[in-house]
Write a protein that holds these residues in place. Structure first.
Motif, PDB file in Angstrom:
ATOM      1  N   ALA A  71      61.638  62.954  97.620  1.00 43.81           N
ATOM      2  CA  ALA A  71      60.693  61.946  98.104  1.00 43.81           C
ATOM      3  C   ALA A  71      60.867  61.706  99.601  1.00 43.81           C
ATOM      4  O   ALA A  71      59.884  61.554 100.343  1.00 43.81           O
ATOM      5  CB  ALA A  71      60.877  60.647  97.331  1.00 43.81           C
ATOM      6  N   GLU A  72      62.106  61.668 100.065  1.00 48.71           N
ATOM      7  CA  GLU A  72      62.363  61.485 101.496  1.00 48.71           C
ATOM      8  C   GLU A  72      61.786  62.648 102.307  1.00 48.71           C
ATOM      9  O   GLU A  72      61.169  62.438 103.362  1.00 48.71           O
ATOM     10  CB  GLU A  72      63.871  61.373 101.747  1.00 48.71           C
ATOM     11  N   ILE A  76      57.074  64.745 106.003  1.00 53.08           N
ATOM     12  CA  ILE A  76      55.957  65.621 106.363  1.00 53.08           C
ATOM     13  C   ILE A  76      54.611  64.892 106.216  1.00 53.08           C
ATOM     14  O   ILE A  76      53.553  65.520 106.190  1.00 53.08           O
ATOM     15  CB  ILE A  76      55.955  66.913 105.533  1.00 53.08           C
ATOM     16  N   GLY A  77      54.675  63.564 106.126  1.00 59.79           N
ATOM     17  CA  GLY A  77      53.462  62.761 106.166  1.00 59.79           C
ATOM     18  C   GLY A  77      52.787  62.517 104.833  1.00 59.79           C
ATOM     19  O   GLY A  77      51.634  62.072 104.807  1.00 59.79           O
ATOM     20  N   LEU A  78      53.467  62.759 103.724  1.00 60.51           N
ATOM     21  CA  LEU A  78      52.877  62.536 102.410  1.00 60.51           C
ATOM     22  C   LEU A  78      53.301  61.180 101.861  1.00 60.51           C
ATOM     23  O   LEU A  78      54.258  60.575 102.336  1.00 60.51           O
ATOM     24  CB  LEU A  78      53.291  63.650 101.450  1.00 60.51           C
ATOM     25  N   GLU A  79      52.579  60.718 100.845  1.00 57.51           N
ATOM     26  CA  GLU A  79      52.896  59.453 100.193  1.00 57.51           C
ATOM     27  C   GLU A  79      53.450  59.736  98.793  1.00 57.51           C
ATOM     28  O   GLU A  79      52.681  59.861  97.831  1.00 57.51           O
ATOM     29  CB  GLU A  79      51.653  58.568 100.080  1.00 57.51           C
ATOM     30  N   PRO A  80      54.768  59.860  98.644  1.00 56.51           N
ATOM     31  CA  PRO A  80      55.323  60.116  97.312  1.00 56.51           C
ATOM     32  C   PRO A  80      55.390  58.829  96.494  1.00 56.51           C
ATOM     33  O   PRO A  80      55.622  57.737  97.017  1.00 56.51           O
ATOM     34  CB  PRO A  80      56.721  60.644  97.616  1.00 56.51           C
ATOM     35  N   ILE A  90      65.991  73.942  89.438  1.00 59.12           N
ATOM     36  CA  ILE A  90      66.256  74.848  90.553  1.00 59.12           C
ATOM     37  C   ILE A  90      64.958  75.291  91.210  1.00 59.12           C
ATOM     38  O   ILE A  90      64.858  75.393  92.439  1.00 59.12           O
ATOM     39  CB  ILE A  90      67.074  76.058  90.068  1.00 59.12           C
ATOM     40  N   ALA A  91      63.930  75.529  90.405  1.00 55.00           N
ATOM     41  CA  ALA A  91      62.648  75.983  90.941  1.00 55.00           C
ATOM     42  C   ALA A  91      62.032  74.941  91.875  1.00 55.00           C
ATOM     43  O   ALA A  91      61.578  75.264  92.969  1.00 55.00           O
ATOM     44  CB  ALA A  91      61.688  76.306  89.802  1.00 55.00           C
ATOM     45  N   VAL A  92      62.015  73.682  91.433  1.00 55.62           N
ATOM     46  CA  VAL A  92      61.379  72.662  92.262  1.00 55.62           C
ATOM     47  C   VAL A  92      62.233  72.333  93.486  1.00 55.62           C
ATOM     48  O   VAL A  92      61.712  71.991  94.551  1.00 55.62           O
ATOM     49  CB  VAL A  92      61.070  71.398  91.427  1.00 55.62           C
ATOM     50  N   GLU A  93      63.556  72.474  93.378  1.00 55.80           N
ATOM     51  CA  GLU A  93      64.420  72.252  94.534  1.00 55.80           C
ATOM     52  C   GLU A  93      64.202  73.337  95.593  1.00 55.80           C
ATOM     53  O   GLU A  93      64.169  73.055  96.788  1.00 55.80           O
ATOM     54  CB  GLU A  93      65.890  72.243  94.095  1.00 55.80           C
ATOM     55  N   ARG A  94      64.056  74.581  95.162  1.00 55.64           N
ATOM     56  CA  ARG A  94      63.930  75.695  96.103  1.00 55.64           C
ATOM     57  C   ARG A  94      62.523  75.822  96.692  1.00 55.64           C
ATOM     58  O   ARG A  94      62.362  76.147  97.857  1.00 55.64           O
ATOM     59  CB  ARG A  94      64.301  77.008  95.412  1.00 55.64           C
ATOM     60  N   GLY A 135      59.557  73.647  95.706  1.00 53.49           N
ATOM     61  CA  GLY A 135      58.599  72.575  95.511  1.00 53.49           C
ATOM     62  C   GLY A 135      57.978  72.035  96.788  1.00 53.49           C
ATOM     63  O   GLY A 135      56.751  71.886  96.884  1.00 53.49           O
ATOM     64  N   LEU A 136      58.796  71.732  97.783  1.00 58.61           N
ATOM     65  CA  LEU A 136      58.277  71.105  98.996  1.00 58.61           C
ATOM     66  C   LEU A 136      57.379  72.073  99.780  1.00 58.61           C
ATOM     67  O   LEU A 136      56.308  71.677 100.263  1.00 58.61           O
ATOM     68  CB  LEU A 136      59.430  70.623  99.879  1.00 58.61           C
ATOM     69  N   ALA A 137      57.810  73.320  99.904  1.00 60.53           N
ATOM     70  CA  ALA A 137      57.006  74.295 100.641  1.00 60.53           C
ATOM     71  C   ALA A 137      55.667  74.535  99.943  1.00 60.53           C
ATOM     72  O   ALA A 137      54.616  74.655 100.607  1.00 60.53           O
ATOM     73  CB  ALA A 137      57.776  75.603 100.790  1.00 60.53           C
TER      74      ALA A 137
END
Length: 247
Positions: free
Chosen positions: A54-55, A60-64, A116-120, A122-124
């Motif tokens: 979330a941080e 990157i300007g999103l609202e989590p 692991i998938a979302v950690e590696r 997810g953000l990109a």
């Protein structure tokens, strides 16, 4: 004698042409299998650091918006799939009380069956999705971060946000050649009770071995546009995306 299967190994991560030692596998192949199995188990049982995600999304300007299901832990998540398909009461009230205008897309992120998938990735992948939706343009609601969710949870969230589409990015079930794959599921007119036949799926998002973030986002944008134009998703919506658009 040349074995043609050995040449095919250059094109796949599937376990083919492993060889044999007597009636069993060679030691190297056997140990590699055990390692892959351990990685798959780790991907499932590892918790998701949702606060850090979330941080990073905020930077990157999103609202989590962090939400929850009634699932108490990873073991219960595996044993009770039904609990991952709905929000807990606190989260449901949070969405009800937002009273925001209708949106085009309800965007949900979950670790699903592979933290692991979302950690590696997810953000990109999230950045790529937001970028293509801005180009169409489609208006997204808050990015809902929900650990221990199943795909169908996006139906409830989409309905509560009065969204035309629901999109969930979720960690896919680990296999013995890929433990870090993400999938995207899209549903038109989300509401509780939608079936899997009413969704479109983009799978194996895990560069460099799988689909790239940009290609997955481009395909999602195409399917989203087509879903809104035709008023449907799932088996009735075929992926006829021209290849040059993907390139």
């Amino acid at each position: 004698m040349n074995d043609p299967w050995h040449n095919l190994r250059r094109f796949t991560q599937a376990r083919i042409a492993q060889g044999h030692a007597g009636c069993g596998l060679p030691t190297e192949a056997s140990l590699d299998f055990e390692l892959a199995h351990a990685l798959a188990r780790d991907a499932i049982h590892q918790p998701w650091d949702i606060e850090r995600f979330a941080e990073e999304a905020t930077l990157i300007g999103l609202e989590p918006l962090c939400l929850s299901t009634p699932v108490a832990g990873r073991v219960q998540y595996l044993q009770r799939p039904d609990l991952g398909r709905c929000l807990d009461e606190v989260s449901r009230q949070t969405l009800l009380e937002r009273q925001q205008p209708a949106v085009d897309v309800a965007l949900v992120i979950s670790n699903g069956l592979s933290s692991i998938a979302v950690e590696r990735h997810g953000l990109a992948l999230l950045k790529a999705i937001v970028a293509v939706y801005q180009d169409i343009p489609l208006r997204c609601g808050p990015v809902c971060l929900v650990p221990n969710a199943r795909v169908a949870l996006a139906d409830q969230i989409g309905a509560l946000l009065n969204a035309r589409l629901s999109v969930i990015v979720v960690g896919e079930r680990p296999g013995l050649s890929a433990a870090d794959s993400l999938g995207i599921y899209l549903t038109y007119a989300p509401q509780v009770g939608r079936t899997d036949a009413e969704r479109n799926c983009i799978s194996n998002i895990r560069p460099p071995e799988g689909m790239s973030y940009q290609a997955a986002a481009a395909k999602l944008a195409y399917l989203s546009y087509e879903a809104l134009q035709r008023g449907l998703s799932g088996v009735g919506l075929k992926d006829d995306m021209p290849k040059q658009l993907l390139d």
